[in-house]
Design a protein around this motif. Structure first.
Motif, PDB file in Angstrom:
ATOM      1  N   VAL A  10       3.691  13.879 -28.298  1.00 27.06           N
ATOM      2  CA  VAL A  10       4.044  12.478 -27.534  1.00 27.06           C
ATOM      3  C   VAL A  10       4.881  11.430 -28.485  1.00 27.06           C
ATOM      4  O   VAL A  10       4.760  11.434 -29.492  1.00 27.06           O
ATOM      5  CB  VAL A  10       2.817  11.827 -26.832  1.00 27.06           C
ATOM      6  N   THR A  11       5.673  10.727 -27.472  1.00 30.57           N
ATOM      7  CA  THR A  11       6.563   9.780 -28.011  1.00 30.57           C
ATOM      8  C   THR A  11       5.924   8.365 -28.195  1.00 30.57           C
ATOM      9  O   THR A  11       6.636   7.431 -28.642  1.00 30.57           O
ATOM     10  CB  THR A  11       7.915   9.679 -27.524  1.00 30.57           C
ATOM     11  N   GLY A  12       4.828   8.405 -27.890  1.00 28.79           N
ATOM     12  CA  GLY A  12       4.146   6.936 -28.045  1.00 28.79           C
ATOM     13  C   GLY A  12       2.489   7.273 -27.926  1.00 28.79           C
ATOM     14  O   GLY A  12       2.362   8.161 -27.524  1.00 28.79           O
ATOM     15  N   GLU A  13       1.590   6.252 -28.304  1.00 24.00           N
ATOM     16  CA  GLU A  13       0.284   6.425 -27.956  1.00 24.00           C
ATOM     17  C   GLU A  13       0.150   6.408 -26.563  1.00 24.00           C
ATOM     18  O   GLU A  13       0.539   5.590 -25.998  1.00 24.00           O
ATOM     19  CB  GLU A  13      -0.559   5.127 -28.345  1.00 24.00           C
ATOM     20  N   PRO A  14      -0.697   7.278 -25.963  1.00 25.86           N
ATOM     21  CA  PRO A  14      -0.956   7.314 -24.661  1.00 25.86           C
ATOM     22  C   PRO A  14      -1.760   6.223 -24.061  1.00 25.86           C
ATOM     23  O   PRO A  14      -2.543   5.775 -24.886  1.00 25.86           O
ATOM     24  CB  PRO A  14      -1.471   8.969 -24.559  1.00 25.86           C
ATOM     25  N   CYS A  15      -1.820   5.888 -22.864  1.00 22.58           N
ATOM     26  CA  CYS A  15      -2.629   4.899 -22.134  1.00 22.58           C
ATOM     27  C   CYS A  15      -3.882   5.506 -21.997  1.00 22.58           C
ATOM     28  O   CYS A  15      -4.170   6.707 -22.279  1.00 22.58           O
ATOM     29  CB  CYS A  15      -1.980   4.449 -20.801  1.00 22.58           C
ATOM     30  N   LEU A  16      -4.946   4.815 -21.663  1.00 23.04           N
ATOM     31  CA  LEU A  16      -6.135   5.432 -21.686  1.00 23.04           C
ATOM     32  C   LEU A  16      -6.468   6.387 -20.521  1.00 23.04           C
ATOM     33  O   LEU A  16      -7.051   7.337 -20.566  1.00 23.04           O
ATOM     34  CB  LEU A  16      -7.195   4.158 -21.163  1.00 23.04           C
ATOM     35  N   LEU A  17      -5.719   6.093 -19.018  1.00 23.51           N
ATOM     36  CA  LEU A  17      -5.658   7.379 -18.102  1.00 23.51           C
ATOM     37  C   LEU A  17      -5.108   8.411 -18.653  1.00 23.51           C
ATOM     38  O   LEU A  17      -5.807   9.699 -18.770  1.00 23.51           O
ATOM     39  CB  LEU A  17      -4.858   6.750 -17.028  1.00 23.51           C
ATOM     40  N   CYS A  18      -4.131   8.347 -19.361  1.00 20.02           N
ATOM     41  CA  CYS A  18      -3.337   9.648 -19.944  1.00 20.02           C
ATOM     42  C   CYS A  18      -4.504  10.349 -20.956  1.00 20.02           C
ATOM     43  O   CYS A  18      -4.657  11.602 -20.934  1.00 20.02           O
ATOM     44  CB  CYS A  18      -2.158   9.641 -20.484  1.00 20.02           C
ATOM     45  N   ALA A  19      -5.136   9.179 -21.926  1.00 22.66           N
ATOM     46  CA  ALA A  19      -5.705  10.049 -22.794  1.00 22.66           C
ATOM     47  C   ALA A  19      -7.019  10.733 -22.115  1.00 22.66           C
ATOM     48  O   ALA A  19      -7.329  11.728 -22.733  1.00 22.66           O
ATOM     49  CB  ALA A  19      -6.492   8.894 -23.675  1.00 22.66           C
ATOM     50  N   LYS A  20      -7.461  10.204 -21.017  1.00 27.29           N
ATOM     51  CA  LYS A  20      -8.537  10.941 -20.289  1.00 27.29           C
ATOM     52  C   LYS A  20      -8.070  12.348 -19.808  1.00 27.29           C
ATOM     53  O   LYS A  20      -8.830  13.280 -19.996  1.00 27.29           O
ATOM     54  CB  LYS A  20      -9.270  10.122 -19.208  1.00 27.29           C
ATOM     55  N   LEU A  21      -6.860  12.059 -19.382  1.00 30.26           N
ATOM     56  CA  LEU A  21      -6.334  13.598 -18.690  1.00 30.26           C
ATOM     57  C   LEU A  21      -6.063  14.513 -19.876  1.00 30.26           C
ATOM     58  O   LEU A  21      -6.432  15.631 -19.793  1.00 30.26           O
ATOM     59  CB  LEU A  21      -5.113  13.343 -18.095  1.00 30.26           C
ATOM     60  N   ILE A  22      -5.739  14.115 -20.982  1.00 26.42           N
ATOM     61  CA  ILE A  22      -5.345  15.038 -22.044  1.00 26.42           C
ATOM     62  C   ILE A  22      -6.662  15.401 -22.614  1.00 26.42           C
ATOM     63  O   ILE A  22      -6.732  16.845 -22.821  1.00 26.42           O
ATOM     64  CB  ILE A  22      -4.805  14.120 -23.467  1.00 26.42           C
TER      65      ILE A  22
END
Ligand SMILES: [Zn+2]
Length: 64
Positions: A10-22
Motif C-alpha cells: 500500500v502507498t500509505g497507512e490504511p484507515c481503520l476500516l481498510c485495516a479491518k478488511l485487510i
C-alpha cells in the motif's frame, strides 16, 4: 483471488476500516511505502491483530 496469507503493498497507512478488511481477508503482511498517505491508526490495528506491518522505501528517482 485467494487472499489468505497474501502480502499487500500500500502507498500509505490504511484507515481503520481498510485495516479491518485487510485483517479479515487473511492477509499476512502489509508493506507500507514511506512518504505516502498518512491514515488513522490502521497500522496499529493490524499489528494488534497479528498482521505484520513493514515500512518500505518507495521507488527512487535514479537521477537524484
Ligand atoms: Zn480506508
Amino acid at each position: 483471488m485467494r487472499t489468505r496469507d497474501a502480502w499487500l503493498l500500500v502507498t500509505g497507512e490504511p484507515c481503520l476500516l481498510c485495516a479491518k478488511l485487510i485483517h479479515h481477508a487473511g492477509i499476512q503482511r502489509v508493506l507500507v511505502v514511506a512518504g505516502g498517505y498518512v491514515g488513522e491508526n490502521g497500522c496499529t490495528y493490524l499489528v494488534e491483530h497479528g498482521v505484520e506491518v513493514v515500512q518500505v522505501e518507495g521507488p527512487q528517482d535514479p537521477r537524484a
